[in-house]
Structure formats: structure tokens, C-alpha cells
Design a protein around this motif. Structure first.
Motif, mmCIF file in Angstrom:
data_model
loop_
_atom_site.group_PDB
_atom_site.id
_atom_site.type_symbol
_atom_site.label_atom_id
_atom_site.label_comp_id
_atom_site.label_asym_id
_atom_site.label_seq_id
_atom_site.Cartn_x
_atom_site.Cartn_y
_atom_site.Cartn_z
ATOM 1 N N SER A 132 -43.236 -86.814 10.007
ATOM 2 C CA SER A 132 -44.397 -86.909 9.107
ATOM 3 C C SER A 132 -43.981 -86.978 7.647
ATOM 4 O O SER A 132 -44.817 -87.153 6.765
ATOM 5 N N GLY A 133 -42.676 -86.837 7.365
ATOM 6 C CA GLY A 133 -42.233 -86.920 5.982
ATOM 7 C C GLY A 133 -42.710 -85.757 5.129
ATOM 8 O O GLY A 133 -42.928 -85.909 3.929
ATOM 9 N N LYS A 134 -42.877 -84.584 5.751
ATOM 10 C CA LYS A 134 -43.314 -83.405 5.007
ATOM 11 C C LYS A 134 -42.256 -82.313 5.096
ATOM 12 O O LYS A 134 -41.574 -82.190 6.118
ATOM 13 N N TYR A 135 -42.201 -81.493 4.062
ATOM 14 C CA TYR A 135 -41.315 -80.332 4.121
ATOM 15 C C TYR A 135 -42.064 -79.204 4.823
ATOM 16 O O TYR A 135 -42.425 -78.200 4.220
ATOM 17 N N VAL A 136 -42.318 -79.429 6.102
ATOM 18 C CA VAL A 136 -43.039 -78.452 6.920
ATOM 19 C C VAL A 136 -42.156 -78.089 8.112
ATOM 20 O O VAL A 136 -41.545 -78.963 8.736
ATOM 21 N N PHE A 137 -42.100 -76.798 8.391
ATOM 22 C CA PHE A 137 -41.258 -76.259 9.464
ATOM 23 C C PHE A 137 -42.120 -75.307 10.279
ATOM 24 O O PHE A 137 -42.695 -74.383 9.720
#
Ligand SMILES: [Zn+2]
Ligand SMILES: [Zn+2]
Length: 198
Positions: free
Chosen positions: A73-78
Motif C-alpha cells: 500500500s506504500g504506507k509506513y504502517v506495520f
């Protein structure tokens, strides 16, 4: 060797994005009460950057164990969870953290990452990244990340180990990846992508 040093040793260099993954993984281990043992943890990482390496080293979630899941998704999400448990922890980098040193710094980081920076740009990058990296590693977690408990089970991707032999190239392909070729036989995706009559 400290955990940060271990992460650098695996990744090859210290950098801001590695720090993002390191801090996110540390938060996850703290909140999920892993107490050093990361057994049974699953991670979903939504970017393919240096951050992913830190997550793998610290949490023990790896691609090979299928406990490291990439969501593009191209997000800095973990997102982290214990396998099979209903509660997951979603950790997202707050807007503005990476651009704290200016939009031009991110552009510089991109040049370095893509191997397009000059010697001088490299030096500028390493000089400017230091304070931001320190901030990400040591700053107040609530300024850097949004941490939410979310209701979701992260299923481990199923593994299909049975194979069929591709009728065109003769290589074995996992059954769940085999497809029916134009002539009705089973084959691999590579061969399906080629013209059937060549
Ligand atoms: Zn890096
Ligand atoms: Zn094939």
C-alpha cells in the motif's frame, strides 16, 4: 551487540527508514508482551523499504516462515499480532515525521536509495539524516507513531507444497500457482505469459 547494532549489521547501514521499522517493532514487542521471545508473532508491513529489515530482525517474523506479510500500500504502517489472536496492533508513522528535515531531505534520501546521488549529496545526506534518525529512535513514541489496537486476525498464508510439472518448460510449479494453458494442459505463469505457439 545492542538490538540497533544487530539491525544495522543485518541491513548494512544505519538509516532513518531502518529506524522507523526498528521503533515500530520495539513498540509492538513492548505492547504485545513478547518479552524477548517473538514466537508466534505475525507482521504485516505495508512498504518495501529499509524498515522491513528491522522488523524481521527484531520480531523474528520472516518471509520464509510466512510470518512476514507484505501488503503493497506504500504506507509506513506495520500491523502485528500473535498468530490466531483477534487483537492486532496497528502502528502507523505520523504524517510529517519523515519530512521534519524538509521535503528536500526526502528527495535526497530517495536519490541515495536509488543510487543516483553524487559524492557531495551522499555527504550532505549522512550529515542531515543523523538528527532525524536519533529522533525516530529516541523521541517520544506518541509524537512519532499512531498506535491502535484493531480487531483483526492476520491469517498466515497457506502453503501448498504439492507440485505439477509445467507442460511447456518442464519446471515444477506449486499446484496452487499452476494455470491452464491455451492447449488445456497445466503450466506455470511464466509460460502462460508467452505466446503459446512459439
Ligand atoms: Zn537503509
Ligand atoms: Zn513453464
Amino acid at each position: 551487540m545492542s538490538d540497533w547494532e544487530k539491525v544495522i549489521a543485518f541491513h548494512g547501514h544505519p538509516c532513518c527508514l531502518l529506524a522507523v521499522g526498528y521503533r515500530a517493532a520495539k513498540l509492538a514487542l513492548e505492547r504485545l508482551g513478547a518479552g524477548g521471545s517473538a514466537h508466534g508473532l505475525v507482521a504485516v508491513v505495508e512498504n518495501r523499504t529499509c524498515a522491513a529489515d528491522a522488523v524481521q530482525v527484531l520480531t523474528g517474523c520472516t518471509f520464509g516462515k510466512r510470518s512476514f506479510i507484505f501488503k503493497d500500500s506504500g504506507k509506513y504502517v506495520f500491523t502485528f499480532a500473535r498468530a490466531g489472536e483477534r487483537q492486532a496492533l496497528r502502528i502507523s508513522l505520523k504524517a510529517g515525521v519523515l519530512t521534519k528535515e524538509g521535503e528536500d531531505f526526502v528527495a535526497l534520501m530517495e536519490k541515495v536509495a536509488n543510487g543516483e546521488a553524487t559524492e557531495e549529496e551522499h555527504r550532505e545526506f549522512y550529515r542531515r539524516q543523523e538528527p532525524l534518525m536519533r529522533y525516530i529512535l529516541e523521541g517520544p513514541a506518541e509524537e512519532i507513531f499512531e498506535v491502535q489496537a484493531v480487531d483483526s486476525i492476520i491469517p498466515l498464508p497457506e502453503l501448498c507444497l504439492q507440485v505439477v510439472t509445467c507442460s511447456r518448460c518442464g519446471e515444477e510449479v506449486m499446484k496452487d500457482h499452476a494455470i491452464v494453458l491455451q492447449d488445456g494442459s497445466l503450466g506455470c505463469k511464466d509460460c502462460a505469459g508467452q505466446r503459446q505457439d512459439d
